[in-house]
Enzyme design. Structure first.
Site, PDB file in Angstrom:
ATOM      1  N   GLU A 124      -5.622  -8.713   1.335  1.00 61.56           N
ATOM      2  CA  GLU A 124      -6.228  -8.354   2.621  1.00 61.56           C
ATOM      3  C   GLU A 124      -7.707  -8.108   2.405  1.00 61.56           C
ATOM      4  OE1 GLU A 124      -4.555  -5.004   4.761  1.00 61.56           O
ATOM      5  OE2 GLU A 124      -2.507  -5.684   4.351  1.00 61.56           O
ATOM      6  N   GLU A 160       0.809  -1.234   0.000  1.00 59.73           N
ATOM      7  CA  GLU A 160       0.000   0.000   0.000  1.00 59.73           C
ATOM      8  C   GLU A 160       0.836   1.274   0.000  1.00 59.73           C
ATOM      9  OE1 GLU A 160      -2.794  -0.136   3.211  1.00 59.73           O
ATOM     10  OE2 GLU A 160      -3.891  -1.826   2.368  1.00 59.73           O
TER      11      GLU A 160
HETATM   12  C1  FCB Z   1      -4.411  -1.980   5.653  1.00 59.51           C
HETATM   13  C2  FCB Z   1      -3.031  -2.332   6.138  1.00 59.51           C
HETATM   14  C3  FCB Z   1      -3.019  -3.352   7.242  1.00 59.51           C
HETATM   15  C4  FCB Z   1      -4.150  -3.160   8.215  1.00 59.51           C
HETATM   16  C5  FCB Z   1      -5.468  -3.009   7.497  1.00 59.51           C
HETATM   17  C6  FCB Z   1      -6.650  -2.851   8.407  1.00 59.51           C
HETATM   18  O1  FCB Z   1      -4.398  -0.702   5.113  1.00 59.51           O
HETATM   19  O2  FCB Z   1      -2.254  -2.836   5.086  1.00 59.51           O
HETATM   20  O3  FCB Z   1      -1.765  -3.308   7.853  1.00 59.51           O
HETATM   21  O4  FCB Z   1      -3.883  -2.130   9.068  1.00 59.51           O
HETATM   22  O5  FCB Z   1      -5.416  -1.932   6.614  1.00 59.51           O
END
Ligand code: FCB
Length: 457
Positions: A363, A167
């Protein structure tokens, strides 16, 4: 009727990140990261929490891997702490730091779990911040690539799935600001917008050089990828005009035009450069070739998207603001938008014309207000509801032929949620921070059943 079954080779996994779970921040030669410094500064993190102990995973990784095996995941995404391995950010290598990840990888493999390693998840060595302002300097790209070579040489015999950076926008555009107080480390004020775009440009360069370093250092063929949380415009209705509107909006939302667009297409969005004018980053000849490295997959972190509809205006679309009563879980930005997962994948394939690129959801998950019942359970049906809807959207993407190959739940366990500290729980496993006891939540058992049946249950 659909059974929401997934293809036989679908990769079910879970994810974590070094600073959020490891603790042991001063052990075995690790030096501080910018997040150690930032979280130790009063007022930066909720309740003054820091990652000094976190989930104590550094000492408990064996038990944690055992629990992963109980969950049934065959894939685990974790990150390596640069300041554990190259404590000064460049120069000498700390064998003990490498040793930890080597043991972790062996433990995963012994349990039949494939390691997916993210080489950077925000814990920049503080030494590089002190030396040259970390992401503000172009030098960091080469230092990152050198660190990557060390890691891949050492672990590449056993790790064959690599992600460069996690990110980019979050450790650049949320870490530097003109005027405001940035929410993320190193939390610096800069004098103009251009300085912020310069940090993300340097990060893109680090990603590009990182890809080259992985390929050069790996002793065996491997998968080279990165992880982005690009913004997702969701058409308000799936009419042709709203879909077109969402596609028009895609390069203009948040940092898309200056991060995912150049990384996947080899050029910044022209519209973005025009809007930025003097604030556009300084791009040297050859930079874009370095940045747009071939990738074996794209890691897509998805939580929420934004609704868009067609409009009779110059840009041809309108971004809708989120209504006050829109369903939201335990973060200000955590709107329940399962369609964002589907549309995000579709935008990569159709809007950016990269249907050749396999996608992994690296994620997805949510924070909810978990409570332990008197009988010692955590009955997080809100998390199950959220994840079930997103997995159904994942199923839809696959059913329509989009190249989605896997899904990593965020997160395997509760952890240090950056500026929110331990107040926000994203885990499938509850952590009682006072005792470090792990309690698998109801969502853990639900997810295990999805994996077992290879479908959304
Ligand atoms: C993302 C991050 C991760 C976590 C989630 C909730 O942006 O990559 O580390 O904090 O959000």
């Amino acid at each position: 009727m659909t059974s929401y079954s997934f293809p036989a080779n679908f990769q079910w996994g879970a994810a974590t990140a070094s600073y959020q779970i490891e603790g042991a921040s001063q052990e075995d030669g690790r030096k501080p990261s910018v997040w150690d410094t930032f979280s130790a500064t009063e007022g930066k993190v909720l309740n003054g929490d820091t990652g000094a102990i976190a989930c104590d995973h550094y000492h408990r990784y064996r038990d944690d891997v055992k629990l992963m095996a109980e969950l049934g995941i065959k894939h685990y995404r974790f990150s390596l702490a640069w300041p554990r391995i190259v404590p000064e950010g460049r120069g000498s290598v700390n064998a003990e730091g490498l040793g930890f990840y080597s043991r972790l990888v062996d433990e995963l493999l012994a349990h039949g779990i494939t390691p997916h390693a993210t080489l950077y998840h925000w814990d920049t060595p503080q030494a590089l911040e002190d030396a040259y302002g970390s992401w503000q300097s172009r030098e960091i790209a080469q230092d990152f690539a050198d660190y990557v070579s060390v890691v891949v040489k050492h672990l590449g015999d056993r790790v064959t799935h690599w992600f460069t950076l996690n990110e980019i926008s979050c450790f650049t555009h949320l870490s530097y600001s003109v005027g405001g107080q940035p929410a993320h480390a190193p939390g610096k004020r800069v004098s103009r917008i251009r300085d912020i775009w310069q940090t993300s440009h340097h990060a893109l360069l680090a990603h590009g050089l990182g890809c080259q370093a992985i390929r050069a250092a790996s002793p065996v063929p491997c998968s080279v990828s990165w992880v982005d949380n690009f913004a997702v415009p969701i058409p308000l209705t799936e009419s042709e005009v709203d879909i077109k509107a969402a596609q028009k909006a895609f390069p203009n939302l948040w940092t898309n035009g200056g991060i995912i667009v150049p990384a996947l297409t080899g050029a910044y969005s022209p519209a973005l450069l025009e809007t930025l004018g003097e604030d556009a980053p300084n791009i040297k000849p050859g930079d874009l070739e370095t940045i747009a490295q071939p990738l074996d997959a794209l890691g897509f972190n998805i939580y929420s998207g934004q609704y868009v509809r067609a409009a009779d205006n110059a840009q041809g679309y309108e971004l809708l603001s989120i209504p006050k009563s829109y369903p939201r879980l335990h973060m200000p930005w955590l709107h329940v938008t399962p369609d964002a997962l589907y549309w995000g994948i579709r935008h990569i394939s159709d809007t950016l014309h990269r249907s050749d690129l396999p996608i992994l959801i690296t994620e997805n998950g949510c924070a909810v207000q978990d409570e332990v019942t008197v009988s010692g359970e955590v009955l997080d049906c809100d998390r199950i509801f959220f994840m079930r809807e997103y997995l159904r959207a994942a199923h839809r993407a696959i059913a329509e032929g989009y190249p989605l190959r896997g899904y990593f739940a965020w997160s395997f366990m509760d952890n240090f949620e950056w500026a929110y500290g331990y107040d926000r729980r994203f885990g499938l496993t509850y952590i009682d921070y006072a005792t470090q006891r792990r309690i698998p939540k109801a969502s853990f058992h639900w997810y295990a059943e999805c994996i077992r049946q290879n479908r959304v249950v």
